[in-house]
Write an enzyme that holds these catalytic residues in place. Structure first.
Site, PDB file in Angstrom:
ATOM      1  CB  SER A 164      -0.907   0.008   1.236  1.00  0.00           C
ATOM      2  OG  SER A 164      -1.775   1.127   1.214  1.00  0.00           O
TER       3      SER A 164
ATOM      4  CG  HIS B 156       0.715  13.037   1.054  1.00  0.00           C
ATOM      5  ND1 HIS B 156      -0.574  13.365   0.684  1.00  0.00           N
ATOM      6  CD2 HIS B 156       0.601  12.047   1.981  1.00  0.00           C
ATOM      7  CE1 HIS B 156      -1.434  12.615   1.357  1.00  0.00           C
ATOM      8  NE2 HIS B 156      -0.750  11.802   2.148  1.00  0.00           N
TER       9      HIS B 156
ATOM     10  CG  HIS C 140      -4.312   5.023  -2.324  1.00  0.00           C
ATOM     11  ND1 HIS C 140      -5.395   4.332  -2.850  1.00  0.00           N
ATOM     12  CD2 HIS C 140      -3.865   4.284  -1.279  1.00  0.00           C
ATOM     13  CE1 HIS C 140      -5.585   3.233  -2.140  1.00  0.00           C
ATOM     14  NE2 HIS C 140      -4.677   3.181  -1.182  1.00  0.00           N
TER      15      HIS C 140
ATOM     16  CG  ASN D 241      -4.037  -1.799  -1.142  1.00  0.00           C
ATOM     17  OD1 ASN D 241      -4.793  -2.723  -1.445  1.00  0.00           O
ATOM     18  ND2 ASN D 241      -3.328  -1.791  -0.041  1.00  0.00           N
ATOM     19  CB  VAL D 242      -1.710  -4.835  -5.362  1.00  0.00           C
ATOM     20  CG1 VAL D 242      -2.158  -4.130  -6.639  1.00  0.00           C
ATOM     21  CG2 VAL D 242      -0.240  -4.533  -5.093  1.00  0.00           C
ATOM     22  NE  ARG D 243      -7.716  -4.914  -0.505  1.00  0.00           N
ATOM     23  CZ  ARG D 243      -8.019  -3.884  -1.261  1.00  0.00           C
ATOM     24  NH1 ARG D 243      -7.067  -3.062  -1.682  1.00  0.00           N
ATOM     25  NH2 ARG D 243      -9.275  -3.638  -1.615  1.00  0.00           N
TER      26      ARG D 243
ATOM     27  CG  HIS E  58     -18.257  13.811   6.000  1.00  0.00           C
ATOM     28  ND1 HIS E  58     -17.497  12.785   5.498  1.00  0.00           N
ATOM     29  CD2 HIS E  58     -17.373  14.800   6.324  1.00  0.00           C
ATOM     30  CE1 HIS E  58     -16.220  13.123   5.517  1.00  0.00           C
ATOM     31  NE2 HIS E  58     -16.118  14.343   6.012  1.00  0.00           N
TER      32      HIS E  58
ATOM     33  N   GLY F 169      -4.933  -5.123  14.920  1.00  0.00           N
ATOM     34  CA  GLY F 169      -3.766  -4.826  15.739  1.00  0.00           C
ATOM     35  C   GLY F 169      -2.528  -4.567  14.914  1.00  0.00           C
TER      36      GLY F 169
ATOM     37  NE  ARG G 157       6.312  -0.601  12.791  1.00  0.00           N
ATOM     38  CZ  ARG G 157       6.919   0.405  12.149  1.00  0.00           C
ATOM     39  NH1 ARG G 157       6.448   0.825  10.990  1.00  0.00           N
ATOM     40  NH2 ARG G 157       7.987   0.980  12.663  1.00  0.00           N
TER      41      ARG G 157
END
Length: 304
Positions: free
Chosen positions: A91, A95, A105, A107-109, A174, A257, A259
């Protein structure tokens, strides 16, 4: 499955970092290896700060093991409840310093969830998206053309499907605003078998830097004013809002949990909010929301 994906992810991380370092020309990525302990996972965070081009760039690899899928996963897929899991991915969030260079951005998972006596459930997810502060039609078109080319070797309609999913996902309810100009977003991908899905994930992962680097090189030396810099910092606030309120990856990492330093690496180093800010009508700042942050077909999804 896991070893094949892990090997690819680590090579992807290294390649993207090399290319971004070459573009920045000043700073390099600092390696931060970490372990969760007790066999719960480990990772490699690569972070570049205070560069000539990139104010902060993070490209993170992680693999996490758990006994129970968290609520962020089971709320959408209740069949995963009670299964142990392995989740691994890369990920990244970039900036840039110059307001004319967009934030990006990707991400590959890969996930695999197991339960004794039952077949494992596995799937791929990922994508990439672009968040400009000052928009340029040619950049938006080039970005989406790269996304379409990543999808071209696969089933007809793949780009259109995952482009819409990206528009729908990166939306701040929002604010009634898009986070950026979109790209690709896919999840729960396992149709067609492991090899086909893995190939698609690699195509998306490999296409990110090909899409982003030319835009950075084109805009990185643009002159900008202090007012434009302040607008960039203001708009970064929307990025923070999305990541802390809606982003499934952030929620998953925190609920398992993970990091914290690596999870929150996605946040920009400097940001500001301003009460009741309104851009000058007709200005470039107003055009960002009025024109660029409206879902639109930047390219013809059906044209070769």
């Amino acid at each position: 499955m896991i070893e094949q994906v892990k090997s690819y992810l680590l090579s992807l991380q290294a390649d993207i970092c090399r290319q971004l370092e070459a573009v920045d020309g000043k700073e390099v990525f600092v390696k931060d290896k970490w372990e969760k302990g007790a066999g719960k996972g480990d990772g490699l965070s690569m972070v570049l700060t205070n560069g000539a081009v990139f104010e902060q760039a993070g490209v993170n690899y992680s693999i996490v093991y758990g006994e129970d899928m968290p609520a962020s996963a089971t709320s959408l897929r209740p069949e995963l409840a009670g299964r142990s899991f392995t989740a691994l991915g890369v990920s990244l969030v970039i900036h840039p310093r110059n307001p004319f260079v967009p934030t990006s951005h990707a991400n590959v998972r890969f996930f695999i969830a197991q339960k004794s006596g039952e077949e494992p459930i596995w799937w791929f997810g990922g994508g990439f998206d672009l968040t400009p502060y000052y928009g340029f039609d040619e950049d938006c078109i080039a970005w989406h053309q790269s996304a379409k080319e990543a999808c071209a070797p696969f089933a007809a309609g793949t780009y259109a499907k995952y482009k819409k999913w990206c528009d729908d996902y990166f939306y701040l309810k929002h604010r009634d605003e898009q986070r950026g100009i979109g790209g690709l977003f896919f999840d729960d991908l396992n149709a067609g078998g492991f090899d086909e899905c893995f190939a698609f994930m690699q195509s998306v992962g490999n296409s990110y830097i090909k899409a982003y680097k030319p835009i950075v090189q084109k805009r990185k030396n643009s002159k900008y004013s202090e007012n434009q810099r302040q607008f960039q910092l203001y708009r970064r606030g929307r990025y923070v809002e999305f990541n802390l309120i809606y982003d499934r990856g952030t929620l998953f990492g925190l609920q398992t949990g993970g990091r914290t330093e690596s999870i929150l690496m996605s946040l920009p180093p400097l940001v500001r909010w301003e009460y009741q800010y309104q851009p000058v009508p007709g200005s470039d700042e107003a055009k960002l929301v009025d024109y660029y942050l409206k879902p639109k077909e930047w390219i013809d999804a059906n044209k070769d």
